[in-house]
Write a protein that holds these residues in place. Sequence first.
Motif, short mmCIF file in Angstrom:
data_model
loop_
_atom_site.label_atom_id
_atom_site.label_comp_id
_atom_site.label_asym_id
_atom_site.label_seq_id
_atom_site.Cartn_x
_atom_site.Cartn_y
_atom_site.Cartn_z
N ALA A 172 -2.07 -27.35 -3.21
CA ALA A 172 -1.53 -26.00 -3.38
C ALA A 172 -2.66 -25.02 -3.65
N VAL A 173 -2.43 -23.77 -3.26
CA VAL A 173 -3.45 -22.73 -3.41
C VAL A 173 -2.81 -21.49 -4.03
N PRO A 174 -3.05 -21.27 -5.33
CA PRO A 174 -2.47 -20.09 -5.98
C PRO A 174 -3.23 -18.82 -5.60
N VAL A 175 -2.56 -17.92 -4.88
CA VAL A 175 -3.17 -16.67 -4.42
C VAL A 175 -2.11 -15.57 -4.41
N GLY A 176 -2.57 -14.34 -4.17
CA GLY A 176 -1.67 -13.22 -3.97
C GLY A 176 -1.19 -13.16 -2.52
N GLU A 177 -0.22 -12.30 -2.31
CA GLU A 177 0.41 -12.17 -0.99
C GLU A 177 -0.59 -11.85 0.12
N ASP A 178 -1.64 -11.09 -0.21
CA ASP A 178 -2.61 -10.69 0.82
C ASP A 178 -3.34 -11.88 1.45
N GLN A 179 -3.25 -13.04 0.81
CA GLN A 179 -3.95 -14.21 1.34
C GLN A 179 -3.05 -15.13 2.18
N ARG A 180 -1.79 -14.75 2.35
CA ARG A 180 -0.84 -15.65 3.03
C ARG A 180 -1.29 -15.98 4.45
N GLN A 181 -1.79 -14.98 5.17
CA GLN A 181 -2.18 -15.23 6.57
C GLN A 181 -3.39 -16.18 6.63
N HIS A 182 -4.32 -16.02 5.70
CA HIS A 182 -5.48 -16.92 5.69
C HIS A 182 -5.06 -18.35 5.37
N LEU A 183 -4.08 -18.48 4.50
CA LEU A 183 -3.56 -19.81 4.16
C LEU A 183 -2.91 -20.46 5.38
N GLU A 184 -2.23 -19.66 6.16
CA GLU A 184 -1.59 -20.17 7.37
C GLU A 184 -2.66 -20.67 8.35
N LEU A 185 -3.75 -19.93 8.47
CA LEU A 185 -4.86 -20.37 9.32
C LEU A 185 -5.41 -21.70 8.81
N THR A 186 -5.57 -21.80 7.49
CA THR A 186 -6.08 -23.04 6.89
C THR A 186 -5.19 -24.22 7.25
N ARG A 187 -3.89 -24.02 7.14
CA ARG A 187 -2.93 -25.09 7.47
C ARG A 187 -3.04 -25.47 8.95
N ASN A 188 -3.14 -24.46 9.81
CA ASN A 188 -3.26 -24.73 11.24
C ASN A 188 -4.52 -25.53 11.55
N LEU A 189 -5.63 -25.15 10.92
CA LEU A 189 -6.89 -25.84 11.19
C LEU A 189 -6.84 -27.29 10.72
N ALA A 190 -6.23 -27.51 9.56
CA ALA A 190 -6.11 -28.88 9.05
C ALA A 190 -5.26 -29.73 10.00
N GLN A 191 -4.15 -29.15 10.43
CA GLN A 191 -3.27 -29.88 11.35
C GLN A 191 -3.96 -30.15 12.68
N ARG A 192 -4.72 -29.17 13.16
CA ARG A 192 -5.42 -29.32 14.43
C ARG A 192 -6.48 -30.41 14.33
N PHE A 193 -7.23 -30.39 13.22
CA PHE A 193 -8.26 -31.43 13.03
C PHE A 193 -7.60 -32.81 13.01
N ASN A 194 -6.52 -32.92 12.24
CA ASN A 194 -5.85 -34.22 12.10
C ASN A 194 -5.29 -34.70 13.44
N ALA A 195 -4.76 -33.77 14.23
CA ALA A 195 -4.18 -34.15 15.53
C ALA A 195 -5.28 -34.62 16.47
#
Length: 328
Positions: free
Chosen positions: A143-166
Amino acid sequence: LPRVLSGIQPTADSFHVGNYLGALRQWVDLQATHQAFYSIVDLHAITVEQDPADLRRRIRVAAAQLLALGIDPQVSTLFVQSQVPAHTQLAWVLECLTGFGEAGRMTQFKDKSARGGADRSSVGLFTYPILQAADILAYAADAVPVGEDQRQHLELTRNLAQRFNARYGPTLTVPEPYILKATAKIYDLTDPGVKMSKSSPGGSLDLLADVKASVKRIKSAVTDNEREVRYDEDAKPGVSNLLRLLSVFTGASIPELERRYEGRGYGDLKGDLAEAFAAFVTPLQASVAGYLADPAELDAVLRAGGERARATADATVAAVYERVGFLV
Ligand code: AQP
């Protein structure tokens, strides 16, 4: 224990209440239930021009504020990003998995580069969300505790992790954002249409600012032409912002506060917020001054945190390098 990671930039002489409510309060609370990694992200700070002496001072001021707010370096790993090379090592691998267009869609880059002119922005400012992804993935954060302004960056992080794993097989932990709705976005006191920010200093409420000046800022905060103290984000953004702040600093719920100010004006609301804010920051400022009085000790705490951070992050880089096909 599940893991959290979060970071804050040492780009100003003080954190503001947006940083505190959006993120740092959660950092402190999560220490009890999570294995926590908290970073002063100085590499991110040089994506825009920085003065070296200011940066060095601000890193220590950031550390002092985190300690004063209750981050316990015996419990959590508190460290400076530039002291852990794994972040940039992992960032390169992730950059090679990120599409140019994908990076170009990050709204924070668009906003920040628009301020100085896109051509004058650094490549570092453009790739900063990918370094941020590396910050998070290096620690296998759940989990990553952040403010709303970081939501899009978190989504990128999730995408990159999933892409690497795939592509390479399961290696990286896909993190969840930890964003508390009630305090995820604190607004500028002079313009309740935009988020409170370190770079719009006129309307921010800074933890280390002179208390009298902060009281003045609260008392001149922009509200509206009505008189009713009522929470309504769309119709009354200024008043709602003040209510959100007062709720946190007094522990009273918003409906409770609405009842308390029935038939009373904005002046009372502002006066009480000024008092509650002053009561919060006065001892905090004394505590920060105490930590800053011994910079050698502060540096030692951060170095020790860096060592612990390196042990975790290096293991992730080794696993990633092996997967990618580097000789290890
Ligand atoms: N206004 C805010 N409301 C709620 N949370 C906020 N955060 C920042 N502003 C608000 C959260 O604070 C954490 C640390 O932020 P950062 O170091 O990335 O700071 P930032 O976003 O660069 O800070 P500013 O003040 O917004 O600076 P500039 O002017 O550079 O854009 C993050 O979790 C962030 O969500």
